[in-house]
Design an enzyme around this catalytic site. Structure first.
Site, short mmCIF file in Angstrom:
data_model
loop_
_atom_site.label_atom_id
_atom_site.label_comp_id
_atom_site.label_asym_id
_atom_site.label_seq_id
_atom_site.Cartn_x
_atom_site.Cartn_y
_atom_site.Cartn_z
CE1 TYR A 1 1.24 -0.27 4.47
CE2 TYR A 1 0.08 1.83 4.34
CZ TYR A 1 1.03 1.00 5.12
OH TYR A 1 1.62 1.17 6.16
CD GLU B 1 10.03 1.79 10.18
OE1 GLU B 1 10.12 2.49 9.31
OE2 GLU B 1 9.80 0.49 9.72
CG LEU C 1 8.68 2.38 4.55
CD1 LEU C 1 8.28 1.13 3.47
CD2 LEU C 1 7.17 3.24 4.77
CE LYS D 1 3.14 3.15 3.29
NZ LYS D 1 3.77 3.16 4.51
N1 PDD Z 1 2.92 4.71 7.23
N2 PDD Z 1 8.02 3.72 8.63
C1 PDD Z 1 6.63 3.05 8.67
C2 PDD Z 1 6.78 1.58 9.27
C3 PDD Z 1 5.62 3.37 8.11
O1 PDD Z 1 4.35 2.86 8.23
C4 PDD Z 1 5.49 4.60 7.43
C5 PDD Z 1 4.27 5.48 6.80
C6 PDD Z 1 6.88 5.65 7.50
C7 PDD Z 1 6.86 6.77 6.68
O2 PDD Z 1 6.89 6.87 5.46
P1 PDD Z 1 6.33 7.98 4.69
O3 PDD Z 1 7.14 9.12 5.09
O4 PDD Z 1 6.66 7.68 3.30
O5 PDD Z 1 4.75 8.14 4.88
C8 PDD Z 1 7.81 4.91 7.96
C9 PDD Z 1 1.92 5.39 6.57
C10 PDD Z 1 1.89 6.84 6.73
C11 PDD Z 1 0.83 4.55 6.92
O6 PDD Z 1 0.85 3.27 7.22
O7 PDD Z 1 -0.38 5.01 7.44
#
Ligand code: PDD
Length: 294
Positions: A33, A181, A206, A148
């Site tokens: 996703y 993270e 991620l 992801k």
């Molecule tokens: N999550 N690390 C994890 C485990 C994440 O699920 C996310 C983002 C990030 C940050 O990635 P980005 O900057 O590309 O949003 C890092 C999304 C927002 C979610 O699961 O809702």
């Protein structure tokens, strides 16, 4: 206005959206996703999100890619038709449904694609203003966190535990004591000397798109970011901390496991980073987030 979703090429009212219970996303979490922020009615870094989506699919050997031009159009249309000026678009792609439960993935999958857009404040939120308090929990996820994947049970449990314990969010800690993270964000700390630190990219985390954008913006301003791992103990001695994600953008962290960081309020470096990022996505900070200058 009825919220509209997009499922396998068709725009439908969100409550009418249907997929099969045999979908491999449902049975095996066999899907990926993206969540892409929307600001001023524009997608933020959509191309990078779609690049990461394609990478995730390649790493999982999907063999088939969704049509990129179509996905771009879907994002724009969901934003426009649902009147979203600030919020996000959620997109999920799974390896499809075949009327049976078979662990072995098909050679030529018939993808299930689903997307919807939602209005939500990204900049002016209580957490962006006042910071969030996080707890640490063991990182019990699989070892391909660079993908992801929709397999988010560990993250959902972490956030649920955070809420049950009266906190706002959770940071995940590997068995070696190093923070990986946030449960749905990248984690950053700031030392007393103003050094900005975040973990280097690997299979352990991620590769956040917001993280990437900050490297660009901070780099252009001549700020250095140190990419290295830090332990939970070091994080608790940091003077500031924050998280980055498409949903929270740049969110100050003011407390870890009940330990206040610095003054216990969002610090000047974090405020500067918020200002920089909000400006980069087209916000007029004096109107959208005057509190970053306080
Ligand atoms: N999550 N690390 C994890 C485990 C994440 O699920 C996310 C983002 C990030 C940050 O990635 P980005 O900057 O590309 O949003 C890092 C999304 C927002 C979610 O699961 O809702």
């Amino acid at each position: 206005m009825t919220r509209q979703a997009w499922v396998n090429g068709v725009y439908v009212a969100a409550e009418e959206a249907r997929i099969s219970p045999f979908d491999r996303g449902f049975l095996f979490a066999d899907g990926v996703y993206e969540v892409t922020a929307v600001y001023n009615g524009q997608m933020v870094d959509m191309e990078r999100h779609l690049d990461r989506l394609e990478r995730s699919l390649r790493e999982l050997k999907f063999g088939t890619m969704p049509n990129r031009k179509e996905l771009e159009e879907v994002h724009r249309r969901l934003v426009a038709d649902n009147g979203v000026t600030e919020g996000y678009v959620y997109l999920q792609v799974t390896r499809g449904a075949y009327g049976q439960r078979d662990f072995v993935a098909p050679d030529k999958p018939k993808l299930t694609c689903f997307a919807y857009a939602e209005s939500r404040a990204l900049i002016d939120t209580p957490h962006a203003r006042n910071g969030s308090r996080v707890i640490s929990v063991p990182d019990i996820r699989w070892s391909r966190r660079d993908i992801k994947s929709v397999g988010l049970l560990a993250q959902a449990l972490a956030k649920t535990e955070a809420k049950a314990r009266g906190a706002d969010d959770a940071w995940l800690v590997a068995p070696d004591g190093f923070v990986t993270e946030g449960a749905s964000s990248n984690a950053w700390i700031v030392t007393k000397d103003g050094e900005i630190i975040t973990r280097a990219l690997s299979n352990m985390i991620l590769a956040g798109i917001t993280r990437h954008a900050l490297f660009d913006s901070l780099g252009q301003q001549g700020h250095k970011i140190t990419e290295r791992s830090f332990t939970l103990e070091e994080a608790k001695t940091a003077t500031e901390a924050f998280t980055t994600a498409a949903t929270g953008l740049v969110t100050p962290v003011t407390e870890i496991d009940g330990v206040k960081l610095g003054s216990g309020k969002p610090g000047p470096t974090t405020r500067g980073v918020q200002k920089l990022y909000y400006t980069a996505i087209g916000a007029d900070v004096s109107k959208a987030a005057p509190w970053v200058n306080e």
